[in-house]
Design a protein around this motif. Structure first.
Motif, PDB file in Angstrom:
ATOM      1  N   THR A   1      34.500  42.390  30.775  1.00 17.97           N
ATOM      2  CA  THR A   1      35.372  43.213  31.609  1.00 17.97           C
ATOM      3  C   THR A   1      34.646  43.685  32.857  1.00 17.97           C
ATOM      4  O   THR A   1      35.190  43.653  33.966  1.00 17.97           O
ATOM      5  N   ARG A   2      33.380  44.095  32.696  1.00 17.28           N
ATOM      6  CA  ARG A   2      32.591  44.555  33.836  1.00 17.28           C
ATOM      7  C   ARG A   2      32.397  43.438  34.852  1.00 17.28           C
ATOM      8  O   ARG A   2      32.568  43.643  36.059  1.00 17.28           O
ATOM      9  N   ASN A   3      32.048  42.247  34.372  1.00 15.55           N
ATOM     10  CA  ASN A   3      31.822  41.131  35.281  1.00 15.55           C
ATOM     11  C   ASN A   3      33.106  40.711  36.002  1.00 15.55           C
ATOM     12  O   ASN A   3      33.095  40.383  37.190  1.00 15.55           O
ATOM     13  N   CYS A   4      34.203  40.707  35.259  1.00 13.57           N
ATOM     14  CA  CYS A   4      35.492  40.351  35.849  1.00 13.57           C
ATOM     15  C   CYS A   4      35.854  41.329  36.965  1.00 13.57           C
ATOM     16  O   CYS A   4      36.286  40.923  38.054  1.00 13.57           O
ATOM     17  N   LEU A   5      35.625  42.610  36.716  1.00 13.78           N
ATOM     18  CA  LEU A   5      35.942  43.621  37.726  1.00 13.78           C
ATOM     19  C   LEU A   5      34.995  43.557  38.914  1.00 13.78           C
ATOM     20  O   LEU A   5      35.397  43.827  40.051  1.00 13.78           O
ATOM     21  N   ASP A   6      33.728  43.201  38.671  1.00 14.96           N
ATOM     22  CA  ASP A   6      32.779  43.065  39.777  1.00 14.96           C
ATOM     23  C   ASP A   6      33.269  42.023  40.781  1.00 14.96           C
ATOM     24  O   ASP A   6      33.261  42.255  41.999  1.00 14.96           O
TER      25      ASP A   6
ATOM     26  N   LEU B   1      36.902  49.896  37.160  1.00 13.47           N
ATOM     27  CA  LEU B   1      38.358  49.826  37.093  1.00 13.47           C
ATOM     28  C   LEU B   1      38.984  50.796  38.087  1.00 13.47           C
ATOM     29  O   LEU B   1      39.970  50.460  38.767  1.00 13.47           O
ATOM     30  N   PHE B   2      38.409  51.975  38.198  1.00 15.53           N
ATOM     31  CA  PHE B   2      38.926  52.968  39.143  1.00 15.53           C
ATOM     32  C   PHE B   2      38.804  52.453  40.575  1.00 15.53           C
ATOM     33  O   PHE B   2      39.735  52.603  41.375  1.00 15.53           O
ATOM     34  N   ILE B   3      37.656  51.842  40.911  1.00 14.31           N
ATOM     35  CA  ILE B   3      37.456  51.314  42.265  1.00 14.31           C
ATOM     36  C   ILE B   3      38.469  50.215  42.561  1.00 14.31           C
ATOM     37  O   ILE B   3      39.071  50.189  43.645  1.00 14.31           O
ATOM     38  N   PHE B   4      38.674  49.304  41.588  1.00 10.80           N
ATOM     39  CA  PHE B   4      39.622  48.213  41.806  1.00 10.80           C
ATOM     40  C   PHE B   4      41.034  48.755  41.988  1.00 10.80           C
ATOM     41  O   PHE B   4      41.759  48.340  42.912  1.00 10.80           O
ATOM     42  N   ILE B   5      41.445  49.677  41.141  1.00 11.54           N
ATOM     43  CA  ILE B   5      42.788  50.264  41.257  1.00 11.54           C
ATOM     44  C   ILE B   5      42.933  50.996  42.583  1.00 11.54           C
ATOM     45  O   ILE B   5      43.985  50.914  43.249  1.00 11.54           O
ATOM     46  N   ALA B   6      41.878  51.709  42.999  1.00 11.42           N
ATOM     47  CA  ALA B   6      41.928  52.436  44.273  1.00 11.42           C
ATOM     48  C   ALA B   6      42.105  51.471  45.436  1.00 11.42           C
ATOM     49  O   ALA B   6      42.895  51.727  46.365  1.00 11.42           O
ATOM     50  N   LEU B   7      41.382  50.344  45.394  1.00 11.53           N
ATOM     51  CA  LEU B   7      41.531  49.336  46.442  1.00 11.53           C
ATOM     52  C   LEU B   7      42.946  48.774  46.474  1.00 11.53           C
ATOM     53  O   LEU B   7      43.532  48.577  47.553  1.00 11.53           O
ATOM     54  N   VAL B   8      43.501  48.512  45.296  1.00 10.35           N
ATOM     55  CA  VAL B   8      44.868  47.997  45.217  1.00 10.35           C
ATOM     56  C   VAL B   8      45.844  49.004  45.812  1.00 10.35           C
ATOM     57  O   VAL B   8      46.717  48.643  46.627  1.00 10.35           O
ATOM     58  N   VAL B   9      45.709  50.272  45.427  1.00  6.04           N
ATOM     59  CA  VAL B   9      46.625  51.310  45.909  1.00  6.04           C
ATOM     60  C   VAL B   9      46.539  51.462  47.422  1.00  6.04           C
ATOM     61  O   VAL B   9      47.565  51.532  48.122  1.00  6.04           O
ATOM     62  N   VAL B  10      45.315  51.496  47.951  1.00  2.46           N
ATOM     63  CA  VAL B  10      45.133  51.641  49.399  1.00  2.46           C
ATOM     64  C   VAL B  10      45.777  50.477  50.144  1.00  2.46           C
ATOM     65  O   VAL B  10      46.479  50.663  51.146  1.00  2.46           O
ATOM     66  N   LYS B  11      45.553  49.253  49.663  1.00  5.16           N
ATOM     67  CA  LYS B  11      46.092  48.083  50.351  1.00  5.16           C
ATOM     68  C   LYS B  11      47.610  48.006  50.227  1.00  5.16           C
ATOM     69  O   LYS B  11      48.295  47.613  51.185  1.00  5.16           O
TER      70      LYS B  11
END
Length: 350
Positions: free
Chosen positions: A100-105, A4-14
């Motif tokens: 949740t893990r698979n969805c985030l992957d 979740l942290f990685i996904f949020i970080a990617l969203v914030v950066v973009k």
């Protein structure tokens, strides 16, 4: 939590990257792109169009709601947040834990797709088209799993509406979507073989070419003769004897990305084509675990790819056209992975 942290970080950066460009519109909205044409059409400066997208933009302008930056922000939200999460939702399998893990992957994998992000930076139609396609896939999935006939009828109508909308955006995309839905019940990925299916398909395509069925596609492909730059492939399908070798070379260059006219093509190959190739190999190596939803996506990918591979001769255009195939196989690979795990677990406890 780390996913979740990685996904949020990617969203914030973009999102930050996007708004840096928004603060300097001359950098973001440089000349010469489809987005410039869409903007000009929306403002009444152009009169001819080939899809419904610029008509929608003009309709927004006529009621005072059009803004190039505003539409770009909407598409950015779709491409950065909604589309990755929707892909994750489509990949979930009933009965498998760690949803949740698979969805985030999957969401993280799609978030790292550079072509998708590029088309969120302006008012290109591609991001919205991909959203419509994925929304249609969701109804296809629900239709496959529906028990009651009235639900299946409702889902079928919604799927047809999605197909028609895709047709308005890009004719052969909507055509491939609808034909796949109508015919996928006859198609079984688990029964596919190179000798029994791929070779006869290539021979059939060669026969269709000789009979002139592909003349409209060849005429469209010929339009790329006047395109300047190193992105055109120069494959013309001008010989029946060389049709199959040309088609295979075209497949390697455009779908698999094995054509490197510049350093950007190399970057895209590693970021997009390598994950797709891994997913492709995994799907066909483990195709015994495919379900009807995978059947549909593979059938769509084959039909759609044949059409655009025959009609397109430009690597840059190929990057946007193949998004639907790449995303479909990423989703298919995780579905098959989960179904395989469920099957092996049941074998252990049986």
């Amino acid at each position: 939590m780390i996913r979740l942290f990685i996904f949020i970080a990617l969203v914030v950066v973009k999102v930050c990257f996007f708004f840096v460009f928004i603060s300097n519109p001359t950098t973001l909205f440089s000349g010469g792109s489809d987005a410039d044409f869409y903007d000009a059409y929306a403002l009444g400066e152009e009169s001819l169009t080939s899809s419904v997208w610029p008509d929608w933009l003009r309709a927004l302008d006529q009621v005072g709601l059009y803004s190039r930056v505003g539409v770009s922000i909407f598409l950015m939200a779709l491409g950065v947040i909604i589309i990755p999460v929707l892909c994750g939702r489509l990949a979930l399998v009933n009965g498998y834990p760690y949803k949740t893990r698979n969805c985030l992957d999957i969401a993280i994998a799609i978030s790292m797709y550079p072509t998708l992000f590029y088309y969120t930076l302006d008012i290109y139609r591609d991001v919205f088209m991909l959203f419509v396609f994925l929304s249609g896939l969701l109804f296809v999935k629900w239709s496959i799993h529906a028990v009651f006939s009235w639900k299946k009828i409702f889902y079928a109508l919604v799927i047809c509406a999605h197909g028609y909308l895709l047709y308005l955006f890009r004719g052969y995309l909507g055509f491939a979507f609808l034909i796949s839905y109508l015919c996928s019940f006859m198609f079984r990925v688990r029964k596919m073989s190179f000798i029994l299916h791929v070779v006869p398909m290539l021979i059939a395509l060669n026969i269709f070419y000789i009979m002139g069925f592909f003349e409209p596609l060849m005429a469209y492909r010929g339009l790329f003769d006047g395109v300047e730059g190193g992105a055109s492939l120069g494959i013309r399908f001008d010989s029946a004897f060389m049709f199959i070798p040309d088609f295979l070379l075209n497949l390697l260059y455009q779908l698999f990305g094995l054509y490197f006219p510049n350093i950007m093509a190399i970057f895209v190959f590693f970021m997009e084509s390598i994950p797709f190739l891994i997913a492709l190999v995994y799907v066909f190596k483990n195709r015994a675990y495919a379900d009807n939803f995978v059947n549909f996506m593979v059938a769509f990918s084959i039909i759609y790819s044949i059409i655009w591979l025959l009609g397109n001769d430009n690597l840059g255009t190929a990057m946007r056209l193949r998004m639907y195939v790449y995303v479909s196989f990423i989703i298919c690979s995780l579905i098959i992975y989960q179904r395989k795990k469920i099957f092996l677990k049941e074998q252990v406890f049986s």
